[in-house]
Design a protein around this motif. Structure first.
Motif, mmCIF file in Angstrom:
data_model
loop_
_atom_site.group_PDB
_atom_site.id
_atom_site.type_symbol
_atom_site.label_atom_id
_atom_site.label_comp_id
_atom_site.label_asym_id
_atom_site.label_seq_id
_atom_site.Cartn_x
_atom_site.Cartn_y
_atom_site.Cartn_z
ATOM 1 N N TYR A 46 0.862 -1.191 0.000
ATOM 2 C CA TYR A 46 0.000 0.000 0.000
ATOM 3 C C TYR A 46 0.892 1.233 0.000
ATOM 4 C CZ TYR A 46 -3.991 -2.913 0.996
ATOM 5 O OH TYR A 46 -4.981 -3.853 0.912
ATOM 6 N N THR A 47 0.469 2.173 -0.786
ATOM 7 C CA THR A 47 1.168 3.454 -0.827
ATOM 8 C C THR A 47 0.222 4.501 -0.238
ATOM 9 O OG1 THR A 47 2.249 2.784 -2.848
ATOM 10 C CG2 THR A 47 2.298 5.124 -2.330
ATOM 11 N N THR A 48 0.767 5.275 0.681
ATOM 12 C CA THR A 48 -0.039 6.344 1.277
ATOM 13 C C THR A 48 0.384 7.652 0.643
ATOM 14 O OG1 THR A 48 -0.166 5.130 3.343
ATOM 15 C CG2 THR A 48 -0.678 7.487 3.435
ATOM 16 N N THR A 49 -0.616 8.402 0.168
ATOM 17 C CA THR A 49 -0.339 9.678 -0.493
ATOM 18 C C THR A 49 -1.055 10.788 0.264
ATOM 19 O OG1 THR A 49 -0.322 8.486 -2.586
ATOM 20 C CG2 THR A 49 -0.440 10.879 -2.703
ATOM 21 N N CYS A 50 -0.296 11.857 0.488
ATOM 22 C CA CYS A 50 -0.883 13.028 1.158
ATOM 23 C C CYS A 50 -1.154 14.063 0.079
ATOM 24 C CB CYS A 50 0.098 13.569 2.195
ATOM 25 S SG CYS A 50 -0.535 15.037 3.054
ATOM 26 N N THR A 51 -2.417 14.516 -0.024
ATOM 27 C CA THR A 51 -2.767 15.508 -1.058
ATOM 28 C C THR A 51 -3.468 16.704 -0.415
ATOM 29 O OG1 THR A 51 -4.840 14.354 -1.486
ATOM 30 C CG2 THR A 51 -2.982 13.791 -2.890
ATOM 31 N N ARG A 52 -3.396 17.843 -1.077
ATOM 32 C CA ARG A 52 -4.049 19.061 -0.602
ATOM 33 C C ARG A 52 -5.011 19.501 -1.677
ATOM 34 N NH1 ARG A 52 -0.861 24.552 0.799
ATOM 35 N NH2 ARG A 52 -2.711 25.751 1.267
ATOM 36 N N ASN A 53 -6.233 19.742 -1.291
ATOM 37 C CA ASN A 53 -7.233 20.122 -2.289
ATOM 38 C C ASN A 53 -7.243 21.643 -2.479
ATOM 39 O OD1 ASN A 53 -8.693 21.158 -0.153
ATOM 40 N ND2 ASN A 53 -10.141 19.450 -0.062
ATOM 41 N N TYR A 54 -8.153 22.143 -3.306
ATOM 42 C CA TYR A 54 -8.192 23.578 -3.656
ATOM 43 C C TYR A 54 -8.578 24.441 -2.463
ATOM 44 C CZ TYR A 54 -13.250 23.069 -4.009
ATOM 45 O OH TYR A 54 -14.563 22.835 -3.730
ATOM 46 N N ARG A 55 -9.186 23.852 -1.450
ATOM 47 C CA ARG A 55 -9.563 24.632 -0.269
ATOM 48 C C ARG A 55 -8.438 24.639 0.752
ATOM 49 N NH1 ARG A 55 -14.711 21.574 1.257
ATOM 50 N NH2 ARG A 55 -14.742 20.618 -0.741
ATOM 51 N N GLY A 56 -7.357 23.952 0.439
ATOM 52 C CA GLY A 56 -6.240 23.930 1.361
ATOM 53 C C GLY A 56 -6.335 22.828 2.393
ATOM 54 N N GLU A 57 -7.253 21.935 2.209
ATOM 55 C CA GLU A 57 -7.397 20.845 3.163
ATOM 56 C C GLU A 57 -6.504 19.680 2.732
ATOM 57 O OE1 GLU A 57 -11.491 20.129 2.539
ATOM 58 O OE2 GLU A 57 -12.117 21.578 4.052
ATOM 59 N N TYR A 58 -5.975 18.993 3.727
ATOM 60 C CA TYR A 58 -5.113 17.842 3.462
ATOM 61 C C TYR A 58 -5.912 16.553 3.646
ATOM 62 C CZ TYR A 58 -1.114 20.934 3.551
ATOM 63 O OH TYR A 58 -0.227 21.923 3.279
ATOM 64 N N SER A 59 -5.547 15.552 2.808
ATOM 65 C CA SER A 59 -6.183 14.245 2.977
ATOM 66 C C SER A 59 -5.164 13.157 2.642
ATOM 67 C CB SER A 59 -7.418 14.118 2.091
ATOM 68 O OG SER A 59 -7.052 14.123 0.731
ATOM 69 N N SER A 94 -4.581 9.221 1.275
ATOM 70 C CA SER A 94 -5.238 8.150 0.522
ATOM 71 C C SER A 94 -4.261 6.964 0.427
ATOM 72 C CB SER A 94 -5.649 8.624 -0.870
ATOM 73 O OG SER A 94 -4.511 8.993 -1.616
ATOM 74 N N ASN A 95 -4.840 5.780 0.526
ATOM 75 C CA ASN A 95 -4.050 4.546 0.405
ATOM 76 C C ASN A 95 -4.368 3.894 -0.948
ATOM 77 O OD1 ASN A 95 -2.775 4.591 2.897
ATOM 78 N ND2 ASN A 95 -4.595 3.784 3.924
ATOM 79 N N SER A 96 -3.347 3.378 -1.585
ATOM 80 C CA SER A 96 -3.592 2.635 -2.834
ATOM 81 C C SER A 96 -2.720 1.378 -2.814
ATOM 82 C CB SER A 96 -3.286 3.489 -4.055
ATOM 83 O OG SER A 96 -1.921 3.844 -4.083
ATOM 84 N N PHE A 97 -3.298 0.319 -3.371
ATOM 85 C CA PHE A 97 -2.598 -0.957 -3.466
ATOM 86 C C PHE A 97 -1.845 -0.975 -4.786
ATOM 87 C CE2 PHE A 97 -2.393 -5.398 -4.797
ATOM 88 C CZ PHE A 97 -1.780 -5.958 -3.685
ATOM 89 N N SER A 98 -0.598 -1.395 -4.754
ATOM 90 C CA SER A 98 0.167 -1.414 -6.004
ATOM 91 C C SER A 98 1.098 -2.624 -6.030
ATOM 92 C CB SER A 98 0.971 -0.139 -6.176
ATOM 93 O OG SER A 98 1.940 -0.049 -5.150
ATOM 94 N N MET A 99 1.453 -3.024 -7.276
ATOM 95 C CA MET A 99 2.443 -4.080 -7.512
ATOM 96 C C MET A 99 3.633 -3.369 -8.154
ATOM 97 S SD MET A 99 1.012 -7.046 -6.757
ATOM 98 C CE MET A 99 1.677 -8.344 -7.713
ATOM 99 N N MET A 100 4.808 -3.597 -7.609
ATOM 100 C CA MET A 100 5.983 -2.922 -8.142
ATOM 101 C C MET A 100 7.070 -3.958 -8.441
ATOM 102 S SD MET A 100 6.204 0.429 -5.699
ATOM 103 C CE MET A 100 6.452 -0.473 -4.202
ATOM 104 N N ARG A 101 7.795 -3.691 -9.537
ATOM 105 C CA ARG A 101 8.951 -4.535 -9.843
ATOM 106 C C ARG A 101 10.071 -4.135 -8.904
ATOM 107 N NH1 ARG A 101 9.958 -4.333 -16.245
ATOM 108 N NH2 ARG A 101 10.497 -2.221 -15.674
ATOM 109 N N SER A 102 10.798 -5.161 -8.466
ATOM 110 C CA SER A 102 11.900 -4.812 -7.583
ATOM 111 C C SER A 102 13.233 -5.311 -8.165
ATOM 112 C CB SER A 102 11.664 -5.378 -6.187
ATOM 113 O OG SER A 102 11.560 -6.788 -6.226
#
Length: 166
Positions: A127-140, A142-150
């Motif tokens: 899982y990758t956790t991403t921190c994003t800020r929207n147009y109102r300046g609020e932070y959120s 989000s978690n996403s599942f990913s497969m990565m080559r290593s």
């Protein structure tokens, strides 16, 4: 033959000189004088008579031909086999002769080198956790599942196998 030298009747023919194929047979006769056997005179003609005798052909036992060249290996790597053969024709059995004994086919192992193993990518999931800020300046978050080559180690290239491609 009274008072003269002369031949006796021919004797019986001898057995053939061989037990098979062509040989000879002989018969004999004796020169005799009826009145005086001590006289040293001879009869005219041959004492022995010879003739050819032909009996059935001799048995010929079969003999192996030379081995053929080895064939190609059945594989280019790992464990394969190759073969060669021979025939009972040098000469073949004839006239009741025995057949060849032994194998007509010979097999041997070949190409014992290992086959190439090409490299494969290992993947890792998570899982990758991403921190994003929207147009109102609020932070959120989000978690996403990913497969990565290593790494190129699933499997690791061996025996001349290729590396993983990007």
């Amino acid at each position: 033959m009274c008072g003269h030298f002369g031949w006796t009747e021919w004797g019986e023919w001898s057995q053939c000189s061989v037990s098979c194929d062509r040989g000879t047979s002989v018969r004999n006769r004796i020169c005799v004088h009826q009145l005086d056997a001590s006289k040293n005179e001879t009869c005219v003609g041959a004492r022995n008579d010879t003739k050819n005798c032909s009996i059935e052909p001799c048995a010929v036992n079969g003999q192996w031909s030379d081995w053929s060249a080895w064939g190609n290996c059945s594989v280019t790597c790992e464990n394969g086999t190759r073969t060669r053969h021979r025939e009972c024709t040098d000469p073949g059995p004839q006239f009741g002769g025995m057949n060849c004994t032994g194998d007509t086919l010979e097999i041997e192992e070949c190409s014992s080198q290992p086959c190439p193993v090409h490299g494969g990518w290992c993947t890792k999931q998570g899982y990758t956790t991403t921190c994003t800020r929207n147009y109102r300046g609020e932070y959120s978050l989000s978690n996403s599942f990913s497969m990565m080559r290593s790494t190129c180690s699933c499997p690791t290239p061996r025996y001349g196998g290729e590396q993983c491609k990007q």
